[in-house]
Design a protein around this motif. Structure first.
Motif, PDB file in Angstrom:
ATOM      1  N   ASN A  69     -23.095 -80.926   7.666  1.00 50.39           N
ATOM      2  CA  ASN A  69     -22.082 -80.944   6.605  1.00 50.39           C
ATOM      3  C   ASN A  69     -22.228 -79.695   5.735  1.00 50.39           C
ATOM      4  O   ASN A  69     -23.264 -79.466   5.121  1.00 50.39           O
ATOM      5  N   ILE A  70     -21.154 -78.896   5.725  1.00 51.16           N
ATOM      6  CA  ILE A  70     -21.146 -77.695   4.889  1.00 51.16           C
ATOM      7  C   ILE A  70     -20.486 -78.046   3.572  1.00 51.16           C
ATOM      8  O   ILE A  70     -19.344 -78.514   3.555  1.00 51.16           O
ATOM      9  N   TRP A  71     -21.200 -77.886   2.464  1.00 52.75           N
ATOM     10  CA  TRP A  71     -20.667 -78.283   1.161  1.00 52.75           C
ATOM     11  C   TRP A  71     -21.203 -77.361   0.087  1.00 52.75           C
ATOM     12  O   TRP A  71     -21.895 -76.386   0.365  1.00 52.75           O
ATOM     13  N   ALA A  72     -20.865 -77.644  -1.156  1.00 50.56           N
ATOM     14  CA  ALA A  72     -21.380 -76.878  -2.285  1.00 50.56           C
ATOM     15  C   ALA A  72     -21.159 -77.689  -3.550  1.00 50.56           C
ATOM     16  O   ALA A  72     -20.234 -78.499  -3.615  1.00 50.56           O
ATOM     17  N   SER A  73     -22.006 -77.465  -4.527  1.00 54.97           N
ATOM     18  CA  SER A  73     -21.875 -78.232  -5.772  1.00 54.97           C
ATOM     19  C   SER A  73     -20.641 -77.787  -6.552  1.00 54.97           C
ATOM     20  O   SER A  73     -20.132 -78.518  -7.373  1.00 54.97           O
ATOM     21  N   TRP A  74     -20.127 -76.568  -6.272  1.00 51.14           N
ATOM     22  CA  TRP A  74     -18.953 -76.073  -6.989  1.00 51.14           C
ATOM     23  C   TRP A  74     -17.646 -76.481  -6.307  1.00 51.14           C
ATOM     24  O   TRP A  74     -16.562 -76.087  -6.740  1.00 51.14           O
ATOM     25  N   CYS A  75     -17.767 -77.259  -5.230  1.00 52.29           N
ATOM     26  CA  CYS A  75     -16.580 -77.578  -4.423  1.00 52.29           C
ATOM     27  C   CYS A  75     -16.067 -78.958  -4.795  1.00 52.29           C
ATOM     28  O   CYS A  75     -16.763 -79.958  -4.657  1.00 52.29           O
ATOM     29  N   LEU A  76     -14.825 -79.009  -5.320  1.00 50.74           N
ATOM     30  CA  LEU A  76     -14.286 -80.283  -5.799  1.00 50.74           C
ATOM     31  C   LEU A  76     -14.066 -81.315  -4.695  1.00 50.74           C
ATOM     32  O   LEU A  76     -14.423 -82.476  -4.875  1.00 50.74           O
ATOM     33  N   GLU A 132     -21.759 -67.679  11.576  1.00 49.48           N
ATOM     34  CA  GLU A 132     -22.303 -67.863  12.923  1.00 49.48           C
ATOM     35  C   GLU A 132     -21.575 -68.970  13.676  1.00 49.48           C
ATOM     36  O   GLU A 132     -21.374 -68.879  14.887  1.00 49.48           O
ATOM     37  N   ILE A 133     -21.198 -70.042  12.970  1.00 42.33           N
ATOM     38  CA  ILE A 133     -20.593 -71.166  13.687  1.00 42.33           C
ATOM     39  C   ILE A 133     -19.074 -71.194  13.528  1.00 42.33           C
ATOM     40  O   ILE A 133     -18.422 -72.134  13.965  1.00 42.33           O
ATOM     41  N   GLY A 134     -18.490 -70.162  12.932  1.00 36.19           N
ATOM     42  CA  GLY A 134     -17.033 -70.097  12.850  1.00 36.19           C
ATOM     43  C   GLY A 134     -16.438 -70.994  11.781  1.00 36.19           C
ATOM     44  O   GLY A 134     -15.293 -71.432  11.905  1.00 36.19           O
ATOM     45  N   ALA A 135     -17.204 -71.282  10.726  1.00 39.99           N
ATOM     46  CA  ALA A 135     -16.666 -72.091   9.627  1.00 39.99           C
ATOM     47  C   ALA A 135     -15.943 -71.169   8.661  1.00 39.99           C
ATOM     48  O   ALA A 135     -16.415 -70.074   8.387  1.00 39.99           O
ATOM     49  N   SER A 136     -14.780 -71.602   8.151  1.00 43.95           N
ATOM     50  CA  SER A 136     -14.053 -70.701   7.263  1.00 43.95           C
ATOM     51  C   SER A 136     -13.893 -71.259   5.859  1.00 43.95           C
ATOM     52  O   SER A 136     -13.271 -70.625   5.014  1.00 43.95           O
ATOM     53  N   GLY A 137     -14.423 -72.427   5.588  1.00 44.42           N
ATOM     54  CA  GLY A 137     -14.271 -72.957   4.239  1.00 44.42           C
ATOM     55  C   GLY A 137     -15.267 -74.064   3.946  1.00 44.42           C
ATOM     56  O   GLY A 137     -16.085 -74.430   4.776  1.00 44.42           O
ATOM     57  N   VAL A 138     -15.196 -74.573   2.737  1.00 41.52           N
ATOM     58  CA  VAL A 138     -16.059 -75.654   2.281  1.00 41.52           C
ATOM     59  C   VAL A 138     -15.136 -76.764   1.788  1.00 41.52           C
ATOM     60  O   VAL A 138     -14.226 -76.472   1.011  1.00 41.52           O
ATOM     61  N   PRO A 139     -15.305 -78.028   2.118  1.00 42.45           N
ATOM     62  CA  PRO A 139     -16.299 -78.534   3.073  1.00 42.45           C
ATOM     63  C   PRO A 139     -15.794 -78.537   4.514  1.00 42.45           C
ATOM     64  O   PRO A 139     -14.613 -78.586   4.760  1.00 42.45           O
ATOM     65  N   GLU A 140     -16.759 -78.493   5.421  1.00 41.81           N
ATOM     66  CA  GLU A 140     -16.493 -78.691   6.842  1.00 41.81           C
ATOM     67  C   GLU A 140     -17.643 -79.508   7.406  1.00 41.81           C
ATOM     68  O   GLU A 140     -18.756 -79.440   6.891  1.00 41.81           O
ATOM     69  N   THR A 141     -17.346 -80.295   8.445  1.00 46.41           N
ATOM     70  CA  THR A 141     -18.376 -81.135   9.038  1.00 46.41           C
ATOM     71  C   THR A 141     -18.354 -80.984  10.550  1.00 46.41           C
ATOM     72  O   THR A 141     -17.287 -81.002  11.156  1.00 46.41           O
ATOM     73  N   TYR A 142     -19.526 -80.803  11.128  1.00 45.90           N
ATOM     74  CA  TYR A 142     -19.635 -80.600  12.570  1.00 45.90           C
ATOM     75  C   TYR A 142     -20.459 -81.713  13.201  1.00 45.90           C
ATOM     76  O   TYR A 142     -21.437 -82.166  12.605  1.00 45.90           O
ATOM     77  N   VAL A 143     -20.042 -82.136  14.391  1.00 44.81           N
ATOM     78  CA  VAL A 143     -20.852 -83.062  15.175  1.00 44.81           C
ATOM     79  C   VAL A 143     -21.710 -82.213  16.124  1.00 44.81           C
ATOM     80  O   VAL A 143     -21.188 -81.404  16.881  1.00 44.81           O
ATOM     81  N   ILE A 144     -23.028 -82.380  16.034  1.00 44.90           N
ATOM     82  CA  ILE A 144     -23.963 -81.632  16.884  1.00 44.90           C
ATOM     83  C   ILE A 144     -24.668 -82.633  17.790  1.00 44.90           C
ATOM     84  O   ILE A 144     -25.240 -83.608  17.291  1.00 44.90           O
ATOM     85  N   ASP A 145     -24.597 -82.425  19.105  1.00 44.91           N
ATOM     86  CA  ASP A 145     -25.255 -83.391  19.995  1.00 44.91           C
ATOM     87  C   ASP A 145     -26.768 -83.150  20.019  1.00 44.91           C
ATOM     88  O   ASP A 145     -27.268 -82.186  19.437  1.00 44.91           O
TER      89      ASP A 145
END
Lengths: 174, 139
Positions: A69-76, A132-145
């Protein structure tokens, strides 16, 4: 007048119509990652706050599929998704957090207020892992096997109806 | 009154309202070698900012664009070629991240159609003008 003379006019009207139609269509704003079905790259991120472990690629390998989970404390929107992440944790999902461009105090404050569903949180100060993983914003969530491959990307905050979807994806890659 | 406004203006610190993290080292710092910096700038002008999608990362003040500039500059400094950096990004974000169109299985008509049109126009002109000349010849 020859009929052929109308071909340019017809072509023009066709393109004008096409452009007009496209103008009324909503634009897809999200840039999707092209890294789905690719192995998670090698990386090591320092802990985002004291008392919790940092994150490296090794934390995703072995055992069960996990959420990144890509997040940040400044992200509403991250506040809005916090209870849903908590629900996923209650379902037994391990959620590994990446705090983007964030300060330890701000991270601790956010977790105090909205709960801490994470097993570990790495700090990505310069969007290194995001790029590296092609994320362009916050939040984003990835499933990793369990083999450390990126299998699914969810862009934007997790809502109530995203929870079953993510659980299904996690089950699929098990 | 005017002094009061001046003091208020000083207190308004919109910059502080933004993220307070320092930017990545090479986000706003140029490379020391002007040749390398020129190479980096040329590349950055043709890479799309993912946050403000009509700007290049060279133009954008979005934090993400700063982080992308840092990647470009530090990779150039490490000796990577601009093409390698561009393909590193397109591998992750697709063609959309690059403003430099490449011929691919989806974009080839963009390159082929203008050529085709030129050929058709050339052909039409050639036959018409050729005909007119031969008409004149028979007058």
């Amino acid at each position: 007048m020859r009929l052929a003379y109308f071909i340019p006019l017809a072509l023009f009207l066709f393109f004008a119509g096409l452009a007009g139609y496209q103008l009324t269509q909503p634009k897809e704003q999200n840039v999707r990652s092209q890294m789905i079905e690719q192995p998670l790259p090698e990386f090591t991120l320092e802990p985002a706050l004291e008392g919790m472990p940092g994150v490296s690629r090794a934390d995703f390998v072995e055992g069960q599929p996990r959420l990144l989970n890509i997040w940040a404390s400044w992200c509403l929107p991250c506040i809005a998704e916090a209870p849903h992440l908590e629900r996923l944790r209650e379902e037994g999902v391990e959620i590994i957090g990446i705090a983007v461009r964030d300060r330890p105090e701000a991270v601790a404050d956010f977790l105090n207020r909205y709960g801490n569903p994470y097993s570990r949180i790495g700090s990505d100060d310069i969007s290194e892992l995001m790029l590296e993983i092609g994320a362009s914003g916050v939040p984003e969530t990835y499933v990793i096997d369990a083999a450390g491959n990126i299998r699914y990307q969810h862009i934007g905050d997790i809502r109530a109806d995203t929870v079953p979807l993510l659980l299904e994806k996690l089950e699929e890659v098990r | 009154m005017r002094l009061w406004f001046a003091i208020l203006a000083l207190m308004a610190a919109p910059v502080l309202a933004q993220q307070s993290m320092p930017p990545a080292p090479y986000a706003y710092t140029q490379l020391e070698d002007p040749a390398l910096e020129a190479e980096a700038t040329e590349l950055m002008e043709t890479l799309r900012c993912l946050k403000c999608q009509s700007q290049s990362i060279n133009d954008s003040d979005a934090p993400m664009a700063g982080d992308m500039r840092h990647q470009v500059r530090s990779r150039i400094l490490a000796g990577e070629s601009p093409d390698a950096i561009r393909s590193w990004l397109t591998q992750r974000y697709g063609d959309y991240v690059s403003y430099q169109p490449e011929v691919s299985s989806t974009t080839w008509p963009l390159f082929a159609i203008p050529l085709l049109l030129l050929l058709i126009v050339g052909g039409v002109l050639f036959t018409r003008l050729g005909k007119r000349r031969s008409d004149k010849g028979t007058e």
